[in-house]
Design an enzyme around this catalytic site. Structure first.
Site, PDB file in Angstrom:
ATOM      1  CG  ASP A   1      -8.970 -31.349  46.190  1.00 49.36           C
ATOM      2  OD1 ASP A   1      -8.703 -30.349  45.499  1.00 49.36           O
ATOM      3  OD2 ASP A   1     -10.121 -31.647  46.535  1.00 49.36           O
TER       4      ASP A   1
ATOM      5  CG  HIS B   1     -12.831 -33.704  49.918  1.00 43.72           C
ATOM      6  ND1 HIS B   1     -13.993 -32.995  49.659  1.00 43.72           N
ATOM      7  CD2 HIS B   1     -11.855 -33.066  49.222  1.00 43.72           C
ATOM      8  CE1 HIS B   1     -13.718 -31.988  48.839  1.00 43.72           C
ATOM      9  NE2 HIS B   1     -12.431 -32.015  48.569  1.00 43.72           N
TER      10      HIS B   1
ATOM     11  CD  GLU C   1     -11.886 -25.865  44.692  1.00 40.07           C
ATOM     12  OE1 GLU C   1     -12.483 -26.379  43.717  1.00 40.07           O
ATOM     13  OE2 GLU C   1     -11.620 -26.494  45.747  1.00 40.07           O
ATOM     14  CD  GLU C   2     -11.416 -28.662  48.568  1.00 42.85           C
ATOM     15  OE1 GLU C   2     -12.611 -28.922  48.336  1.00 42.85           O
ATOM     16  OE2 GLU C   2     -10.479 -29.322  48.087  1.00 42.85           O
TER      17      GLU C   2
ATOM     18  CG  ASP D   1      -9.141 -24.067  50.155  1.00 42.87           C
ATOM     19  OD1 ASP D   1      -8.765 -24.055  48.956  1.00 42.87           O
ATOM     20  OD2 ASP D   1     -10.324 -24.271  50.475  1.00 42.87           O
TER      21      ASP D   1
END
Length: 406
Positions: free
Chosen positions: A137, A376, A171-172, A76
């Site tokens: 990421d 991000h 996870e985020e 994710d």
């Protein structure tokens, strides 16, 4: 590089407001693709469960007993920034100068501001086009694990024990390990490939909590408000200003903790503040939570009414206490990095990782670099050579573990 670009073009943004796992249906798109790819490269026991956790096995190719090790990455991307229509830009033989991500919007990735760029002169860098994040990421981590497994399958002369891999959703939003079946995974220890710059090796992370502060006021007609109106936004302002001003993300580094106000929503009648609380030290962490509760009580006493409610929920804890008793797994990673000419950078994570929750679920799980920077956001980038080195580290870890237990 083709594998990575293929992954990042699939939108897998997670959603903290959702109560399902995965939190967004679109995460299934990449999860299902990964299942097919794992089968194609020759992995065994490839499974995907009802929550989109993808697991697979590379069987041992040595006769002696070797501990089962694992590698984990999440597919994710953060809800903080758009991951829709990612359009990667490839900068070959980077010259150390500004990289124009989007000329029309004047978005520039500059080493004057992001000085880490300068250590990648002469390398191939993958960036965004200024409209989205990149997704390194942690699709860089997935790329590295997949490529390392394929390499080991195609080079059976490299000795290794049984290896388990897992790709996770969400996870985020702090839920990547919530539905992770450690017993099914069956590894003695594992590594998340989810760090940033080349060389990072981490086994310490923040203790983390989220806090919701609800402030109750009293709304009456402003023309007749004397001694009657209580403006919740002013009380909220008192609360915000009473917390240590320099103990915020923009004023802290290293192992220093902080209070981070992430959102404000309010009117005269009610204001809601959302905070995250972080500290590497468990005692300081508990003190921060208590400080917020004590502050609420103090302000309530000043107004002689129960005007503030503080709800605090722990999110994850510092994995150091679970990894230190098995420090040989960190030493193995360090040795693997040095063997492929990567200088280890051992430092605490100023954030969280699935590895923290997995460590507390019985799977010690340090974090290894995946190579990306500026996660991000639109300035995210990853050097291809860093992804190649991370892949080499995985291969070397598999080999060293097999040799250590001959």
């Amino acid at each position: 590089m083709d594998r990575f670009i293929g992954y990042v073009k699939i939108d897998t943004q997670s959603d903290p407001e959702s109560e399902t796992t995965p939190s967004t249906p679109k995460q299934w798109d990449l999860a299902n693709r990964l299942v097919e790819e794992l089968k194609q490269i020759g992995m065994e026991d490839v499974t995907i469960d009802e929550h989109a956790y993808v697991m697979a096995t590379l069987p041992a190719n040595v006769p002696h007993k070797v501990p089962v090790i694992g590698f984990v990455s999440h597919f994710d991307t953060t809800p903080d920034f758009s991951g829709t229509n990612v359009n990667p830009q490839i900068i070959e033989d980077y010259d150390g100068k500004d990289i124009v991500l989007n000329a029309e919007k004047d978005i520039v990735l500059s080493p004057d501001y992001f000085d880490d760029l300068l250590q990648y002169k002469g390398q191939t860098i993958i960036t965004t086009d200024g409209n989205t994040l990149l997704g390194a990421d942690d699709k860089a981590g997935i790329t590295e694990i997949m490529t390392a497994m394929e390499y080991l399958i195609n080079n059976p002369d490299i000795p290794h024990g049984k290896i388990r891999i897992c790709f996770t959703p969400d996870e985020e939003i702090g839920r990547g390990a919530h539905q992770f079946d450690v017993q099914k995974f069956g590894a003695e220890w594992a590594y998340t490939m989810d760090g940033s710059q080349i060389g990072e090796l981490e086994y310490e992370n923040f203790n983390a909590a989220g806090a919701v502060v609800k402030v109750q006021g009293k709304s009456v007609h402003p023309g007749y408000a004397k001694d009657k109106m209580i403006n919740s936004m002013y009380i909220a302002q008192d609360f915000i200003n009473s917390l240590p001003r320099l103990e915020t993300p923009e004023h802290t580094e290293g192992r220093q903790g902080f209070f981070h106000l992430t959102s404000i929503e309010g009117d005269v009648e009610e204001t809601k503040l959302q905070y995250i609380i972080r500290d590497h030290d468990k005692t300081h962490f508990e003190a921060r939570k208590q400080m917020m509760k004590d502050l609420a009580s103090e302000i309530c006493s000043q107004y002689d009414r129960d005007c503030i409610q503080v709800e605090i929920k722990d999110q994850y804890f510092n994995m150091r206490e679970k990894v230190e008793p098995v420090m040989h797994i960190v030493e193995l990673a360090k040795e693997a990095m040095e063997a492929v000419h990567v200088k280890p950078i051992i430092k605490p994570i100023r954030g969280g990782t699935d590895g923290a929750q997995l460590s507390f679920k019985g799977l010690p799980c340090p974090n290894i670099f995946a190579g990306g920077h500026n996660f991000h956001g639109k300035y995210e980038y990853v050097p291809v050579e860093s992804m190649q080195k991370a892949t080499e580290v995985i291969v070397k870890l598999a080999e060293l573990t097999a040799k250590k237990y001959e």
